[in-house]
Write a protein that holds these residues in place. Structure first.
Motif, PDB file in Angstrom:
ATOM      1  N   UNK A  91      -6.090  10.260   2.913  1.00  0.00           N
ATOM      2  CA  UNK A  91      -7.307  11.092   2.931  1.00  0.00           C
ATOM      3  C   UNK A  91      -7.009  12.467   2.313  1.00  0.00           C
ATOM      4  N   UNK A  92      -5.819  12.972   2.591  1.00  0.00           N
ATOM      5  CA  UNK A  92      -5.463  14.286   2.029  1.00  0.00           C
ATOM      6  C   UNK A  92      -5.248  14.201   0.511  1.00  0.00           C
ATOM      7  N   UNK A  93      -4.685  13.084   0.039  1.00  0.00           N
ATOM      8  CA  UNK A  93      -4.523  12.912  -1.418  1.00  0.00           C
ATOM      9  C   UNK A  93      -5.901  12.925  -2.075  1.00  0.00           C
ATOM     10  N   UNK A  94      -6.821  12.161  -1.474  1.00  0.00           N
ATOM     11  CA  UNK A  94      -8.179  12.091  -2.003  1.00  0.00           C
ATOM     12  C   UNK A  94      -8.800  13.494  -2.080  1.00  0.00           C
ATOM     13  N   UNK A 143       0.846  -1.201   0.000  1.00  0.00           N
ATOM     14  CA  UNK A 143       0.000   0.000   0.000  1.00  0.00           C
ATOM     15  C   UNK A 143       0.883   1.254   0.000  1.00  0.00           C
ATOM     16  N   UNK A 144       1.985   1.188   0.756  1.00  0.00           N
ATOM     17  CA  UNK A 144       2.905   2.333   0.821  1.00  0.00           C
ATOM     18  C   UNK A 144       3.460   2.641  -0.573  1.00  0.00           C
ATOM     19  N   UNK A 145       3.810   1.577  -1.300  1.00  0.00           N
ATOM     20  CA  UNK A 145       4.348   1.790  -2.657  1.00  0.00           C
ATOM     21  C   UNK A 145       3.283   2.406  -3.570  1.00  0.00           C
ATOM     22  N   UNK A 146       2.046   1.906  -3.450  1.00  0.00           N
ATOM     23  CA  UNK A 146       0.939   2.458  -4.254  1.00  0.00           C
ATOM     24  C   UNK A 146       0.694   3.925  -3.908  1.00  0.00           C
ATOM     25  N   UNK A 147       0.819   4.222  -2.606  1.00  0.00           N
ATOM     26  CA  UNK A 147       0.642   5.608  -2.135  1.00  0.00           C
ATOM     27  C   UNK A 147       1.692   6.520  -2.781  1.00  0.00           C
ATOM     28  N   UNK A 148       2.939   6.063  -2.797  1.00  0.00           N
ATOM     29  CA  UNK A 148       4.015   6.893  -3.376  1.00  0.00           C
ATOM     30  C   UNK A 148       3.703   7.169  -4.850  1.00  0.00           C
ATOM     31  N   UNK A 161     -10.365   7.306  -7.557  1.00  0.00           N
ATOM     32  CA  UNK A 161     -10.823   5.974  -7.133  1.00  0.00           C
ATOM     33  C   UNK A 161      -9.674   5.132  -6.581  1.00  0.00           C
ATOM     34  N   UNK A 162      -8.466   5.347  -7.080  1.00  0.00           N
ATOM     35  CA  UNK A 162      -7.316   4.618  -6.505  1.00  0.00           C
ATOM     36  C   UNK A 162      -7.093   5.007  -5.041  1.00  0.00           C
ATOM     37  N   UNK A 163      -7.208   6.299  -4.763  1.00  0.00           N
ATOM     38  CA  UNK A 163      -7.033   6.753  -3.370  1.00  0.00           C
ATOM     39  C   UNK A 163      -8.104   6.125  -2.482  1.00  0.00           C
ATOM     40  N   UNK A 164      -9.352   6.100  -2.975  1.00  0.00           N
ATOM     41  CA  UNK A 164     -10.445   5.514  -2.188  1.00  0.00           C
ATOM     42  C   UNK A 164     -10.205   4.028  -1.930  1.00  0.00           C
ATOM     43  N   UNK A 165      -9.769   3.288  -2.964  1.00  0.00           N
ATOM     44  CA  UNK A 165      -9.565   1.847  -2.747  1.00  0.00           C
ATOM     45  C   UNK A 165      -8.410   1.583  -1.789  1.00  0.00           C
ATOM     46  N   UNK A 166      -7.345   2.372  -1.912  1.00  0.00           N
ATOM     47  CA  UNK A 166      -6.214   2.176  -0.987  1.00  0.00           C
ATOM     48  C   UNK A 166      -6.646   2.434   0.456  1.00  0.00           C
ATOM     49  N   UNK A 167      -7.469   3.468   0.628  1.00  0.00           N
ATOM     50  CA  UNK A 167      -7.969   3.768   1.979  1.00  0.00           C
ATOM     51  C   UNK A 167      -8.809   2.619   2.522  1.00  0.00           C
ATOM     52  N   UNK A 168      -9.679   2.081   1.663  1.00  0.00           N
ATOM     53  CA  UNK A 168     -10.547   0.983   2.095  1.00  0.00           C
ATOM     54  C   UNK A 168      -9.705  -0.235   2.467  1.00  0.00           C
ATOM     55  N   UNK A 169      -8.680  -0.500   1.645  1.00  0.00           N
ATOM     56  CA  UNK A 169      -7.827  -1.659   1.907  1.00  0.00           C
ATOM     57  C   UNK A 169      -7.026  -1.472   3.206  1.00  0.00           C
ATOM     58  N   UNK A 219      -0.293   8.960 -18.208  1.00  0.00           N
ATOM     59  CA  UNK A 219      -0.945   9.977 -17.375  1.00  0.00           C
ATOM     60  C   UNK A 219      -2.380   9.557 -17.086  1.00  0.00           C
ATOM     61  N   UNK A 220      -2.640   9.193 -15.829  1.00  0.00           N
ATOM     62  CA  UNK A 220      -3.996   8.755 -15.464  1.00  0.00           C
ATOM     63  C   UNK A 220      -4.901   9.954 -15.241  1.00  0.00           C
ATOM     64  N   UNK A 221      -6.166   9.848 -15.659  1.00  0.00           N
ATOM     65  CA  UNK A 221      -7.094  10.958 -15.392  1.00  0.00           C
ATOM     66  C   UNK A 221      -7.320  11.116 -13.876  1.00  0.00           C
ATOM     67  N   UNK A 222      -7.684  12.333 -13.460  1.00  0.00           N
ATOM     68  CA  UNK A 222      -7.889  12.595 -12.032  1.00  0.00           C
ATOM     69  C   UNK A 222      -8.954  11.680 -11.432  1.00  0.00           C
ATOM     70  N   UNK A 223      -9.993  11.361 -12.240  1.00  0.00           N
ATOM     71  CA  UNK A 223     -11.054  10.498 -11.699  1.00  0.00           C
ATOM     72  C   UNK A 223     -10.500   9.111 -11.350  1.00  0.00           C
ATOM     73  N   UNK A 224      -9.528   8.629 -12.130  1.00  0.00           N
ATOM     74  CA  UNK A 224      -8.901   7.341 -11.818  1.00  0.00           C
ATOM     75  C   UNK A 224      -8.077   7.452 -10.537  1.00  0.00           C
TER      76      UNK A 224
END
Ligand SMILES: [Zn+2]
Length: 405
Positions: free
Chosen positions: A81-84, A4-9, A48-56, A40-45
């Motif tokens: 949460x701040x990234x989101x 998760x830390x790597x995904x966050x970075x 949702x990545x931030x939300x899934x990482x938080x849930x996980x 380059x991922x769209x902001x909407x993607x």
């Protein structure tokens, strides 16, 4: 949590591709940055990545884990949460100043009344008795404390050497740590630390406006020792190198980490120079180097202490302006009247509001939070050894603002 830390970075780096001010520092693997840049991922993607990482992350049970692991989970949660929130803001979500401060910095900035500022202004008015408006008298008085541009580098170097020596007495710094100072123009800030990894920083000083003598120690301690440079170097040593916690190799500016960073950087000035030690150093070393009258040092710093009590007037101006309750011109006037900023300084500050928004709270709310936390744990001014110890521990651990309350 390493995954998760790597995904966050990577998520923070990806947001940084679309928000130039977002990534304050990154010294993790270079191919992670190339990977992010390759698509380059769209902001909407990213949202949702931030939300899934938080849930996980929420599914990890750390209740029986050792304290650093519990802190790690809490830190990652607040940062995510701040990234989101930042991604939502970039997509057009409108938050009030207070909502934004809470969501990005995990803090609740207090509201101060005009009467409180007026009381402090009355005290300053007594010190600066004379003809003209208070701001005019203050500007005339301050003129005597400008560092001549040709002395600037010598004065800053002396301040940096002193701050480094003081920090080194109490904190074990990485042996190879160092930084360089650059002088720049056309910025909305007055100083900036760019941390590059391997215990190295580039510190930039903005020379758009006159630089007063108090900037030397403020800059040396805040950006350097024991402020941002030391904070980043200790996090790199303890978190990234020793524990291999990669999330600390990236620093998203609009995140709770900034409240701890700015709060400790400001509090570090008091830690490095307890009691009258600062005035003594200014009187004997910096004033003569800057060719200023040393006998005026004491009064200058008494006045500076009073003026610093007006710092919350800056938050009020930012809140009113960003919430749409006043115009740009009114925000400038507010800063001049209640924060005692000369017009050009006030205009620069409003540009800062526009660029960094509720980030302004990190300096004073952060300072007050860090001071109360350290002093509650016994790090009071009369116990400097404990004060430095608690300060160093705070710099080397993943604390979040709401947990310091
Ligand atoms: Zn700072």
């Amino acid at each position: 949590m390493n995954r998760i830390a790597e995904q966050y970075v990577k998520l923070v780096l990806a947001v940084g591709e679309q928000d130039a001010d977002y990534v304050d520092a990154y010294y993790g693997p270079g191919d992670w940055r190339s990977e992010v840049r390759s698509y380059r991922k769209p902001l909407s993607t990213l949202e949702s990545e931030a939300s899934s990482l938080l849930a996980e992350l929420g599914t990890f049970d750390t209740s029986n884990a050792e304290e650093p692991v519990r802190l790690r989970k809490l830190y990652l949660t607040k940062q995510l949460q701040s990234v989101l929130t930042r991604v939502q803001i970039l997509q057009g979500t409108k938050l009030s100043f207070d909502e934004e401060a809470k969501a990005l910095y995990d803090a609740e900035p207090p509201t101060r009344s005009v009467q409180q500022f007026e009381e402090i202004l009355r005290q300053i008015d007594i010190v600066l008795a004379g003809k003209g408006t208070l701001i005019q008298r203050y500007e005339v008085y301050k003129k005597k404390f400008i560092i001549p541009i040709e002395q600037l580098d010598r004065v800053f170097s002396a301040a940096i050497d002193e701050c480094r020596a003081r920090a080194k007495k109490h904190i074990e710094l990485p042996p190879a740590e160092s930084f360089k100072v650059e002088y720049v123009r056309n910025k909305s800030w007055s100083g900036y630390n760019w941390y590059k990894g391997n215990s190295y920083s580039v510190i930039q000083v903005n020379t758009d406006l006159p630089i007063y003598i108090d900037r030397a120690v403020d800059l040396a301690a805040h950006e350097g020792y024991p402020g941002h440079h030391v904070y980043n170097a200790l996090l790199e040593e303890t978190m990234v190198k020793n524990r291999k916690w990669v999330e600390f190799s990236v620093y998203p500016l609009f995140s709770p980490q900034s409240l701890i960073a700015e709060g400790t950087a400001n509090f570090g000035i008091e830690v490095a120079f307890p009691g009258k030690e600062r005035i003594e150093f200014e009187h004997h070393v910096l004033f003569p180097l800057a060719r200023l009258d040393p006998s005026s040092a004491e009064q200058y710093y008494k006045l500076s202490d009073l003026v610093s009590k007006l710092s919350y007037a800056g938050n009020e101006a930012a809140r009113r302006y960003l919430d749409g309750l006043c115009s740009k011109e009114e925000a400038v006037s507010w800063l001049t009247n209640y924060a005692l900023m000369p017009r050009e300084r006030a205009e620069q500050r409003v540009r800062f509001f526009e660029q960094y928004r509720s980030y302004v709270i990190n300096y004073n709310v952060g300072l007050d939070l860090v001071r109360r936390y350290i002093e509650r744990r016994g790090g009071t001014p009369d116990n400097p050894i404990k004060r430095w110890k608690e300060f160093e521990q705070l710099l080397s651990s993943p604390r979040v603002p709401s947990a310091l309350r």
